[in-house]
Motif scaffolding. Structure first.
Motif, PDB file in Angstrom:
ATOM      1  N   PRO A 176       0.822  -1.228   0.000  1.00 25.98           N
ATOM      2  CA  PRO A 176       0.000   0.000   0.000  1.00 25.98           C
ATOM      3  C   PRO A 176       0.852   1.272   0.000  1.00 25.98           C
ATOM      4  N   MET A 177       2.061   1.206   0.604  1.00 24.76           N
ATOM      5  CA  MET A 177       2.909   2.405   0.620  1.00 24.76           C
ATOM      6  C   MET A 177       3.308   2.838  -0.792  1.00 24.76           C
ATOM      7  N   THR A 178       3.617   1.883  -1.649  1.00 25.14           N
ATOM      8  CA  THR A 178       4.088   2.228  -2.993  1.00 25.14           C
ATOM      9  C   THR A 178       2.956   2.243  -4.024  1.00 25.14           C
ATOM     10  N   ALA A 179       1.764   1.771  -3.618  1.00 24.02           N
ATOM     11  CA  ALA A 179       0.634   1.735  -4.567  1.00 24.02           C
ATOM     12  C   ALA A 179       0.271   3.140  -5.029  1.00 24.02           C
ATOM     13  N   VAL A 180       0.614   4.150  -4.242  1.00 24.43           N
ATOM     14  CA  VAL A 180       0.265   5.540  -4.595  1.00 24.43           C
ATOM     15  C   VAL A 180       1.325   6.182  -5.496  1.00 24.43           C
ATOM     16  N   ASN A 181       2.455   5.498  -5.694  1.00 23.97           N
ATOM     17  CA  ASN A 181       3.525   6.095  -6.515  1.00 23.97           C
ATOM     18  C   ASN A 181       3.086   6.268  -7.959  1.00 23.97           C
ATOM     19  N   ASP A 182       3.360   7.457  -8.520  1.00 21.25           N
ATOM     20  CA  ASP A 182       2.953   7.724  -9.901  1.00 21.25           C
ATOM     21  C   ASP A 182       4.167   7.688 -10.826  1.00 21.25           C
ATOM     22  N   PHE A 183       5.199   6.935 -10.412  1.00 12.99           N
ATOM     23  CA  PHE A 183       6.399   6.818 -11.246  1.00 12.99           C
ATOM     24  C   PHE A 183       6.770   5.341 -11.374  1.00 12.99           C
ATOM     25  N   ALA A 184       7.629   5.054 -12.358  1.00  7.78           N
ATOM     26  CA  ALA A 184       8.042   3.660 -12.574  1.00  7.78           C
ATOM     27  C   ALA A 184       8.884   3.189 -11.392  1.00  7.78           C
ATOM     28  N   MET A 185       8.688   1.934 -10.999  1.00  8.01           N
ATOM     29  CA  MET A 185       9.452   1.385  -9.873  1.00  8.01           C
ATOM     30  C   MET A 185      10.316   0.230 -10.398  1.00  8.01           C
ATOM     31  N   PRO A 186      11.568   0.548 -10.816  1.00  2.48           N
ATOM     32  CA  PRO A 186      12.404  -0.484 -11.415  1.00  2.48           C
ATOM     33  C   PRO A 186      12.663  -1.647 -10.462  1.00  2.48           C
ATOM     34  N   MET A 187      12.611  -2.839 -11.028  1.00  2.00           N
ATOM     35  CA  MET A 187      12.910  -4.085 -10.296  1.00  2.00           C
ATOM     36  C   MET A 187      12.039  -4.268  -9.060  1.00  2.00           C
ATOM     37  N   ALA A 188      10.794  -3.761  -9.109  1.00  2.00           N
ATOM     38  CA  ALA A 188       9.892  -3.919  -7.958  1.00  2.00           C
ATOM     39  C   ALA A 188       9.629  -5.404  -7.699  1.00  2.00           C
ATOM     40  N   VAL A 189       9.527  -5.745  -6.430  1.00  2.00           N
ATOM     41  CA  VAL A 189       9.276  -7.146  -6.056  1.00  2.00           C
ATOM     42  C   VAL A 189       7.963  -7.238  -5.286  1.00  2.00           C
ATOM     43  N   THR A 190       7.444  -8.455  -5.185  1.00  2.00           N
ATOM     44  CA  THR A 190       6.209  -8.666  -4.427  1.00  2.00           C
ATOM     45  C   THR A 190       6.529  -8.701  -2.931  1.00  2.00           C
ATOM     46  N   VAL A 191       5.478  -8.591  -2.153  1.00  2.00           N
ATOM     47  CA  VAL A 191       5.658  -8.612  -0.707  1.00  2.00           C
ATOM     48  C   VAL A 191       6.091 -10.016  -0.244  1.00  2.00           C
ATOM     49  N   GLU A 192       5.679 -11.030  -0.986  1.00  2.00           N
ATOM     50  CA  GLU A 192       6.090 -12.397  -0.650  1.00  2.00           C
ATOM     51  C   GLU A 192       7.600 -12.546  -0.854  1.00  2.00           C
ATOM     52  N   PHE A 193       8.107 -11.980  -1.955  1.00  2.00           N
ATOM     53  CA  PHE A 193       9.559 -12.015  -2.216  1.00  2.00           C
ATOM     54  C   PHE A 193      10.293 -11.294  -1.087  1.00  2.00           C
ATOM     55  N   ALA A 194       9.761 -10.124  -0.710  1.00  2.00           N
ATOM     56  CA  ALA A 194      10.408  -9.328   0.348  1.00  2.00           C
ATOM     57  C   ALA A 194      10.457 -10.114   1.651  1.00  2.00           C
ATOM     58  N   SER A 195       9.348 -10.732   1.997  1.00  2.00           N
ATOM     59  CA  SER A 195       9.300 -11.496   3.252  1.00  2.00           C
ATOM     60  C   SER A 195      10.318 -12.630   3.230  1.00  2.00           C
ATOM     61  N   GLN A 196      10.397 -13.304   2.110  1.00  2.00           N
ATOM     62  CA  GLN A 196      11.348 -14.428   2.015  1.00  2.00           C
ATOM     63  C   GLN A 196      12.795 -13.940   2.168  1.00  2.00           C
ATOM     64  N   ALA A 197      13.111 -12.835   1.477  1.00  2.00           N
ATOM     65  CA  ALA A 197      14.475 -12.299   1.546  1.00  2.00           C
ATOM     66  C   ALA A 197      14.813 -11.864   2.977  1.00  2.00           C
ATOM     67  N   ILE A 198      13.849 -11.252   3.640  1.00  2.00           N
ATOM     68  CA  ILE A 198      14.088 -10.769   5.008  1.00  2.00           C
ATOM     69  C   ILE A 198      14.227 -11.944   5.972  1.00  2.00           C
ATOM     70  N   ARG A 199      13.335 -12.928   5.851  1.00  2.00           N
ATOM     71  CA  ARG A 199      13.393 -14.066   6.772  1.00  2.00           C
ATOM     72  C   ARG A 199      14.698 -14.847   6.584  1.00  2.00           C
ATOM     73  N   LYS A 200      15.130 -14.941   5.319  1.00  2.00           N
ATOM     74  CA  LYS A 200      16.392 -15.635   5.044  1.00  2.00           C
ATOM     75  C   LYS A 200      17.559 -14.876   5.688  1.00  2.00           C
ATOM     76  N   GLY A 201      17.568 -13.562   5.521  1.00  2.00           N
ATOM     77  CA  GLY A 201      18.639 -12.731   6.089  1.00  2.00           C
ATOM     78  C   GLY A 201      18.647 -12.779   7.608  1.00  2.00           C
ATOM     79  N   ILE A 202      17.455 -12.809   8.194  1.00  2.00           N
ATOM     80  CA  ILE A 202      17.362 -12.886   9.665  1.00  2.00           C
ATOM     81  C   ILE A 202      17.903 -14.234  10.132  1.00  2.00           C
ATOM     82  N   ALA A 203      17.501 -15.302   9.443  1.00  2.00           N
ATOM     83  CA  ALA A 203      17.958 -16.647   9.845  1.00  2.00           C
ATOM     84  C   ALA A 203      19.477 -16.758   9.752  1.00  2.00           C
ATOM     85  N   LYS A 204      20.040 -16.125   8.733  1.00  2.00           N
ATOM     86  CA  LYS A 204      21.498 -16.208   8.544  1.00  2.00           C
ATOM     87  C   LYS A 204      22.242 -15.141   9.347  1.00  2.00           C
TER      88      LYS A 204
END
Ligand SMILES: NC(=O)c1ccc[n+]([C@@H]2O[C@H](COP(=O)([O-])OP(=O)(O)OC[C@H]3O[C@@H](n4cnc5c(N)ncnc54)[C@H](OP(=O)(O)O)[C@@H]3O)[C@@H](O)[C@H]2O)c1
Length: 237
Positions: A176-204
């Motif tokens: 929802p934070m970026t849904a209001v952006n009126d500009f291109a968002m290069p290499m945007a990822v889904t929230v599921e991708f973000a969660s996975q990357a964060i959980r992996k980084g936390i575990a490691k």
């Protein structure tokens, strides 16, 4: 694990809460939105407990979070973004952004720190926006740059107590934070991708969790260029 998450009512924090709960962890989900909190605890009644919390309310934040003990992981994801209109430069906008992204985060740390034990992990959600002088990002980008500095100093000062401090620097994530952006968002990822990357980084136990990798690497290289070059590059965005 027992995991406390601020900003758990939406976007990245909510996805983290759901994914950790689905994996069997105990999650304390914090936020102001009572409907969203109810939805979370209804979805995971045995794994998510809801905590209504407005981190701009200093007294309540200190009193409420001060009660939590034996947390394995604390993820401070609550944040706001407002873009500056250079033709009506306005300090109040900075105050609103800093009140949540900096002072709100600091209040959470102040309340939780006395009860964090050796081996616990304190995860601060910043942004790759801190890396370059992006247009209209004077308030948001500087709040995340400050967060990064605070985290790096905490990494030094809390190492003696065995508390692991980690930072998260996402690129663009569809929330929802970026849904209001009126500009291109290069290499945007889904929230599921973000969660996975964060959980992996936390575990490691990674000190710096930056994703998506290519976007982060590119910005880190650009951030090492002379300041005049950084400004020239950012003018093109
Ligand atoms: N999305 C991106 O592209 C992106 C990129 C880089 C960094 N980030 C960072 O990632 C974090 C999460 O962002 P998001 O995209 O998931 O945003 P979001 O969907 O807008 O969620 C923001 C969360 O912050 C909470 N929050 C805001 N003000 C609060 C307050 N006064 N007290 C307590 N909680 C408050 C909101 O909860 P309530 O409204 O219920 O209080 C909500 O759960 C932020 O720190 C953001 O800066 C996001």
């Amino acid at each position: 694990m027992k995991i406390l998450i601020t900003g758990a009512t939406s976007g990245i924090g909510e996805q983290l809460a759901r994914d950790y709960a689905a994996a069997g962890h105990q999650v304390i989900a914090c936020g102001r939105n009572k409907t969203a909190l109810q939805r979370l605890s209804d979805a995971y009644p045995h794994n998510i407990s809801a905590q209504v919390l407005d981190i701009t309310d200093a007294e309540t934040t200190l009193a409420t979070l001060g009660n939590y003990q034996q947390l394995d992981v604390v993820i401070l994801s609550a944040g706001v973004c407002e873009y500056v209109d250079i033709d009506s430069f306005n300090t109040a906008l900075f105050e609103r952004v800093y009140e949540v992204n900096i002072f709100g985060m600091l209040r959470c740390i102040e309340a939780l720190l006395p009860n964090l034990l050796a081996g616990s992990q304190l995860v601060l959600v910043g942004s790759t926006a801190r890396l370059l002088p992006f247009t209209r990002a004077e308030a948001y980008g500087s709040s995340k740059a400050a967060l990064q500095y605070i985290a790096r100093s905490l990494q030094v000062d809390l190492s003696g107590r065995g508390i692991i401090v980690q930072t998260v620097s996402p690129g663009f994530v569809e929330t929802p934070m970026t849904a209001v952006n009126d500009f291109a968002m290069p290499m945007a990822v889904t929230v599921e991708f973000a969660s996975q990357a964060i959980r992996k980084g936390i575990a490691k136990k990674h000190t710096d969790i930056t994703f998506p990798r290519l976007f982060g690497a590119l910005l880190k290289v650009l951030s090492r260029l002379p300041q005049a070059w950084q400004v020239a590059i950012s003018k093109r965005f």
